[in-house]
Motif scaffolding. Structure first.
Motif, short mmCIF file in Angstrom:
data_model
loop_
_atom_site.label_atom_id
_atom_site.label_comp_id
_atom_site.label_asym_id
_atom_site.label_seq_id
_atom_site.Cartn_x
_atom_site.Cartn_y
_atom_site.Cartn_z
N ALA A 75 18.45 7.67 1.24
CA ALA A 75 18.54 6.20 1.32
C ALA A 75 17.71 5.69 2.69
CB ALA A 75 19.85 6.19 2.11
N LEU A 76 16.81 6.13 3.45
CA LEU A 76 15.98 5.72 4.04
C LEU A 76 14.44 5.50 3.67
CD1 LEU A 76 16.74 8.37 7.09
CD2 LEU A 76 16.71 5.58 7.39
N ARG A 77 14.11 6.22 2.84
CA ARG A 77 12.62 6.33 1.94
C ARG A 77 12.84 4.86 1.07
NH1 ARG A 77 11.42 9.01 -2.38
NH2 ARG A 77 9.33 9.08 -1.42
N ARG A 78 13.95 5.15 0.33
CA ARG A 78 13.58 4.86 -0.92
C ARG A 78 14.64 2.95 -1.00
NH1 ARG A 78 15.07 6.86 -6.14
NH2 ARG A 78 15.39 8.82 -4.66
N TRP A 79 15.63 2.51 -0.02
CA TRP A 79 15.93 1.78 0.38
C TRP A 79 16.15 0.39 1.48
CZ3 TRP A 79 17.18 0.14 -4.40
CH2 TRP A 79 17.66 0.99 -5.26
N LEU A 80 16.30 1.47 2.78
CA LEU A 80 16.68 1.33 3.79
C LEU A 80 14.93 0.47 4.28
CD1 LEU A 80 19.12 3.47 5.85
CD2 LEU A 80 19.52 1.36 4.21
N ILE A 81 13.85 1.66 4.64
CA ILE A 81 12.82 1.18 5.25
C ILE A 81 11.87 -0.04 4.10
CG2 ILE A 81 10.32 2.41 5.57
CD1 ILE A 81 11.66 5.35 6.69
N PRO A 82 12.20 0.49 2.95
CA PRO A 82 10.98 -0.74 2.00
C PRO A 82 11.32 -2.14 2.81
CG PRO A 82 11.45 1.13 0.36
CD PRO A 82 12.31 1.49 2.01
N ALA A 83 13.32 -2.21 2.70
CA ALA A 83 13.82 -3.85 3.32
C ALA A 83 12.97 -4.12 4.22
CB ALA A 83 15.10 -3.41 3.33
N LEU A 84 12.97 -2.99 4.92
CA LEU A 84 12.08 -3.22 6.46
C LEU A 84 10.82 -4.04 6.61
CD1 LEU A 84 14.21 -1.16 9.73
CD2 LEU A 84 15.00 -3.44 8.05
N LEU A 85 10.50 -2.99 5.49
CA LEU A 85 8.59 -3.84 5.68
C LEU A 85 9.16 -4.60 4.02
CD1 LEU A 85 6.96 0.56 5.31
CD2 LEU A 85 7.42 -1.36 7.23
N ASP A 86 9.91 -5.41 4.23
CA ASP A 86 9.12 -6.39 3.13
C ASP A 86 8.79 -7.48 4.29
OD1 ASP A 86 9.39 -7.09 0.96
OD2 ASP A 86 11.13 -8.12 0.85
N ARG A 87 9.26 -7.62 5.57
CA ARG A 87 9.50 -8.80 6.52
C ARG A 87 8.02 -8.74 7.26
NH1 ARG A 87 14.55 -11.47 7.81
NH2 ARG A 87 13.29 -11.52 9.71
N PRO A 88 7.39 -9.72 7.18
CA PRO A 88 6.28 -9.26 7.65
C PRO A 88 6.65 -9.10 9.35
CG PRO A 88 6.70 -11.51 7.08
CD PRO A 88 8.16 -10.65 6.73
N THR A 89 7.38 -9.56 10.11
CA THR A 89 7.85 -9.19 11.55
C THR A 89 9.06 -8.79 12.11
OG1 THR A 89 8.69 -11.56 12.47
CG2 THR A 89 6.31 -10.42 12.78
#
Ligand code: OSB
Ligand code: MG
Length: 377
Positions: A75-89
């Motif tokens: 869940a972290l590598r597939r969904w949760l982390i990409p959602a955080l990295l999608d934001r500039p800050t």
């Protein structure tokens, strides 16, 4: 002045995930199984201003809750982390909202939010305790004692922890290992602060048996029934003199409010991982305080990362019962922080350093790492 629980946004360059295997000093047995090795995920949030750390408190198998290490990892590598990295800050207070579309996976979310918060507070030079509004510089330490070979072995284990100075004892129980185990501890040590944790091992059909625990004057009985048995917990609570405390059932502030409204619990165990992070944990603290319910800080065999954060959380004013806030040595010979939590006069110190207030021992971290992946922007 009330604390301003707001931190500056950080720009994440990437998140590093590691699976750690930490040997336990002794096996830990609950109604759902025995652990010899603590499997845990450590999160490092990388920013231009420095790193932040968090811990995903899942276990190897989905026995305490539906979460487990490799499910969280995916869940972290597939969904949760990409959602955080999608934001500039992103600010730590925004993490929960950004991750809210993904159902569940609260322990994974908590690890991310904690790492972002730690990075932000370190960059700002503030401690987590000050951020939360902690009102004490040390908190009483309780210890959670697993099911032993027999009641005599339990008495020996409890005696050792009392000698170390622990301020409160919690013993794990399950059908067949309840009344006699509790009686043995009471007989050996008298009216010590004592509570029991069933980890969902009973049903409402066991109400008569559980009512027999009333004679031991326990502080509370923790999670006797299933996670979703809110109405049955209310029925049981009406039958018992022992206060009913919920752990597994309280997955959010909403769940806490519902349990209180239904009188399913008169005490709540707050674990940041179980509820999706320390900010949701604080929300539960605040609503329980307003409702007049005592709370205490639960544990998930945390490493020095989560142990530091839990000590700060437990220093909030509504935490009026001793938590499962033990010294690192209760579980580990070697921790992954440079100054593991120690017991001092039955208490644990609330960290005052920047961020969570602990420093990672990179050599220990590397020594226990069995899997590693960095997800970069
Ligand atoms: O139910 O509180 C629990 C550990 C793993 C899973 C569930 C629980 C526990 C504990 C240990 O009781 C508490 C601690 O970390 O000291
Ligand atoms: Mg519990």
């Amino acid at each position: 002045m009330p604390p301003v629980r707001s931190s500056a946004p950080v720009r994440l360059s990437g998140l590093e995930l590691r699976v750690l295997h930490l040997p336990l000093v002794s096996p830990f047995t609950t109604s759902f199984g025995t652990e010899d090795v603590r499997e845990v995920i450590v999160v490092r949030a990388r920013t231009a201003d420095g790193d932040g750390w968090g811990e995903v408190v899942t276990q190897h198998a989905p026995l305490y809750s539906s979460e487990y290490t490799h499910g969280a990892w995916d869940a972290l590598r597939r969904w949760l982390i990409p959602a955080l990295l999608d934001r500039p800050t992103i600010a730590a207070e925004e993490v929960g909202g950004v991750l809210a579309p993904f159902v569940g996976h609260r322990m994974a979310k908590a690890g991310l939010e904690t790492a972002v918060l730690d990075a932000a507070l370190r960059a700002e030079g503030r401690s987590f305790a000050a951020y939360l509004g902690a009102e004490r510089d040390r908190v009483p330490a309780g210890v959670s004692v697993g099911i032993q070979r027999d009641p005599a072995a339990l008495v020996q284990a409890v005696g050792g922890y009392l000698d170390e100075g622990y301020a409160r004892i919690k013993i794990k129980i399950k059908p067949g290992r309840d009344l006699a185990d509790t009686a043995a501890v009471r007989d050996a040590f008298g009216m010590i602060p004592l509570q029991v944790d069933a980890n969902s091992a009973y049903t409402l059909a066991d109400a008569d048996l559980l009512a027999e625990l009333d004679r031991f004057d326990l502080l509370l009985i923790e999670q006797p029934l299933q996670e979703d048995d809110i109405v049955d917990h209310a029925a049981l609570a009406a039958r018992l003199r022992t206060p009913v405390c919920l752990d597994e059932s309280i997955v959010s502030a909403k769940a806490a409010a519902d349990a209180i409204a239904l009188r399913a619990a008169s005490v709540i165990n707050i674990k940041a991982g179980r509820v999706g992070g320390y900010l949701e944990a604080v929300a539960i603290h605040d609503l329980c305080r307003a409702a007049g319910l005592p709370v205490w800080c639960g544990g998930m065999l945390e490493t020095g990362i989560g142990r530091a954060a839990n000590a700060a959380l437990a220093a909030l004013p509504g935490f009026t019962l001793p938590g499962d806030i033990s010294a690192s040595s209760r579980f580990y010979e070697r921790d992954i922080v440079t100054e593991p939590v120690v017991l001092d006069d039955g208490h644990v110190r609330v960290p005052t350093g920047h961020g969570l207030g602990m420093e990672i021992d990179e050599a220990a971290l590397d020594a226990f790492t069995v899997q590693r992946e960095t997800i970069a922007r």
